[in-house]
Scaffold this motif. Structure first.
Motif, mmCIF file in Angstrom:
data_model
loop_
_atom_site.group_PDB
_atom_site.id
_atom_site.type_symbol
_atom_site.label_atom_id
_atom_site.label_comp_id
_atom_site.label_asym_id
_atom_site.label_seq_id
_atom_site.Cartn_x
_atom_site.Cartn_y
_atom_site.Cartn_z
ATOM 1 N N PHE A 1 9.794 1.445 0.144
ATOM 2 C CA PHE A 1 9.980 1.164 1.563
ATOM 3 C C PHE A 1 11.031 0.085 1.750
ATOM 4 N N GLY A 2 11.577 0.009 2.942
ATOM 5 C CA GLY A 2 12.569 -1.007 3.263
ATOM 6 C C GLY A 2 13.269 -0.659 4.558
ATOM 7 N N SER A 3 14.101 -1.548 4.999
ATOM 8 C CA SER A 3 14.721 -1.436 6.314
ATOM 9 C C SER A 3 15.746 -0.311 6.393
ATOM 10 N N ALA A 4 15.698 0.421 7.510
ATOM 11 C CA ALA A 4 16.739 1.411 7.793
ATOM 12 C C ALA A 4 18.059 0.736 8.123
ATOM 13 N N LEU B 1 6.562 -3.595 7.221
ATOM 14 C CA LEU B 1 5.349 -4.411 7.213
ATOM 15 C C LEU B 1 4.110 -3.572 7.506
ATOM 16 N N ASP B 2 4.254 -2.592 8.374
ATOM 17 C CA ASP B 2 3.141 -1.692 8.685
ATOM 18 C C ASP B 2 2.678 -0.978 7.426
ATOM 19 N N GLU B 3 3.604 -0.411 6.676
ATOM 20 C CA GLU B 3 3.246 0.298 5.445
ATOM 21 C C GLU B 3 2.668 -0.669 4.416
ATOM 22 N N LEU B 4 3.251 -1.859 4.322
ATOM 23 C CA LEU B 4 2.781 -2.849 3.361
ATOM 24 C C LEU B 4 1.326 -3.222 3.618
ATOM 25 N N PHE B 5 1.004 -3.613 4.850
ATOM 26 C CA PHE B 5 -0.348 -4.094 5.125
ATOM 27 C C PHE B 5 -1.365 -2.960 5.152
ATOM 28 N N TYR C 1 3.546 13.206 13.414
ATOM 29 C CA TYR C 1 2.522 12.182 13.547
ATOM 30 C C TYR C 1 2.629 11.155 12.416
ATOM 31 N N PHE C 2 2.664 9.874 12.809
ATOM 32 C CA PHE C 2 2.757 8.805 11.824
ATOM 33 C C PHE C 2 1.585 8.830 10.857
ATOM 34 N N PHE C 3 0.374 9.075 11.364
ATOM 35 C CA PHE C 3 -0.796 8.971 10.486
ATOM 36 C C PHE C 3 -0.820 10.079 9.436
ATOM 37 N N VAL C 4 -0.265 11.246 9.735
ATOM 38 C CA VAL C 4 -0.155 12.300 8.726
ATOM 39 C C VAL C 4 0.846 11.876 7.653
ATOM 40 N N LEU D 1 10.988 -3.126 -0.423
ATOM 41 C CA LEU D 1 12.223 -3.881 -0.249
ATOM 42 C C LEU D 1 12.184 -4.611 1.094
ATOM 43 N N PRO D 2 13.064 -5.584 1.310
ATOM 44 C CA PRO D 2 13.090 -6.276 2.593
ATOM 45 C C PRO D 2 13.185 -5.303 3.760
ATOM 46 N N GLY D 3 12.351 -5.526 4.768
ATOM 47 C CA GLY D 3 12.330 -4.631 5.918
ATOM 48 C C GLY D 3 11.701 -5.283 7.128
ATOM 49 N N GLY D 4 11.557 -4.500 8.191
ATOM 50 C CA GLY D 4 11.048 -4.994 9.456
ATOM 51 C C GLY D 4 9.644 -4.523 9.748
ATOM 52 N N PHE D 5 9.364 -4.243 11.031
ATOM 53 C CA PHE D 5 8.009 -3.900 11.455
ATOM 54 C C PHE D 5 7.476 -2.656 10.740
ATOM 55 N N GLY D 6 8.300 -1.617 10.603
ATOM 56 C CA GLY D 6 7.831 -0.404 9.939
ATOM 57 C C GLY D 6 7.463 -0.660 8.493
#
Length: 274
Positions: A90-93, A192-196, A167-170, A185-190
């Motif tokens: 994961f990481g920032s677009a 952080l969402d996956e991380l937590f 759908y995000f949850f799928v 990798l460094p990223g934003g809200f998306g």
């Protein structure tokens, strides 16, 4: 591939300006469906599901939505069932192609393939593209799991197997179900969402043998300090929860953490999460 976004006039239809233009034709993906021109709308399937104005809407529409959700799960399971060992990155677009973060993503994708993993990302540009690119150029399997957004992001050009979800949850289920771990990798809200979400699943024992690796000690140090000095210090999390997160600047160490987890298992919290 042409993507002409320059000097576009305001659109009186109200469709977001960020919708991708290819050859000056508006384009948007809605799951497996491609929309162009006046078929492009300004909302998303997730938005319509979660933002119903009429409390009785479910009576007329939600049963059909359940069928659509079911079909997305079936399609995702069918496409990824034989993928083999894989790691989600994961990481920032918004990560620039000429940045050190992008180059690190390429190295990570390459190293994961060398270690026998397929690479799964969100399929977009930036850090996601970098990991897909590393896997692609190393001759491995590069997977992109895209999502319908108000602005068209599109799958990057370094993907062998790509799926677009409504759908995000799928989509999130696919990331966890078919991965042996996450590299973040460094990223934003998306990001952080996956991380937590991953940390919560590990903390509550919903998944096991699942390392979560933060790549970039300088970027993530502030977050880790906050977890230690605020969450744990105030009793909102337990000291052992920090063991669920590992942070590194080394591609080799990140791969080693994954290999150790695959062989010996990953530490689980020693307490019962509240």
């Amino acid at each position: 591939m042409t993507d002409d976004r320059s000097n576009q006039p305001a659109d009186p239809t109200g469709v977001p300006e960020q919708v991708r233009l290819r050859g000056k034709v508006r384009m948007k993906h809605r799951g497996p469906v491609l929309l162009r021109g006046d078929q492009v709308d300004s909302s998303t399937t997730d938005q319509r599901l979660l933002d119903s104005a009429d409390p009785a809407d479910w009576l007329h529409t939600d049963p059909w939505r359940v069928m659509r959700i079911q079909s997305e799960f079936v399609e995702g399971f069918g496409a990824l069932a034989e993928l083999g060992p894989a790691v989600s990155v994961f990481g920032s677009a918004r990560t620039p192609v000429d940045s050190e973060e992008y180059r690190a993503g390429v190295r990570i994708g390459h190293a994961l393939v060398e270690a026998g993993y397929a690479v799964i990302t969100g399929g977009g540009p930036g850090a996601m593209e970098s990991a897909n690119r590393g896997a692609y150029e190393a001759g491995g399997t590069s997977v992109g799991l895209g999502i319908e957004l108000p602005f068209e992001q599109g799958l990057n050009d370094y993907i062998h197997l790509g799926l677009n979800f409504r759908y995000f949850f799928v989509r999130k289920t696919m990331f966890v179900k078919y991965s042996q771990g996450f590299i973040v990798l460094p990223g934003g809200f998306g990001t952080l969402d996956e991380l937590f979400e991953a940390l919560t699943l590990v903390q509550t024992h919903k998944v096991t043998k699942f390392p979560v690796i933060l790549f970039g000690t300088e970027y993530w140090s502030g977050l880790l300090d906050w977890v230690k000095n605020t969450l744990i210090a105030e009793g909102k999390a337990s000291p052992g929860d920090l063991e669920l997160i590992q942070c590194t600047d080394s591609v080799e160490e990140a791969v080693k953490i994954l290999e150790v987890s695959r062989t010996n298992g990953h530490p689980q919290p020693a307490h019962s999460p509240e």
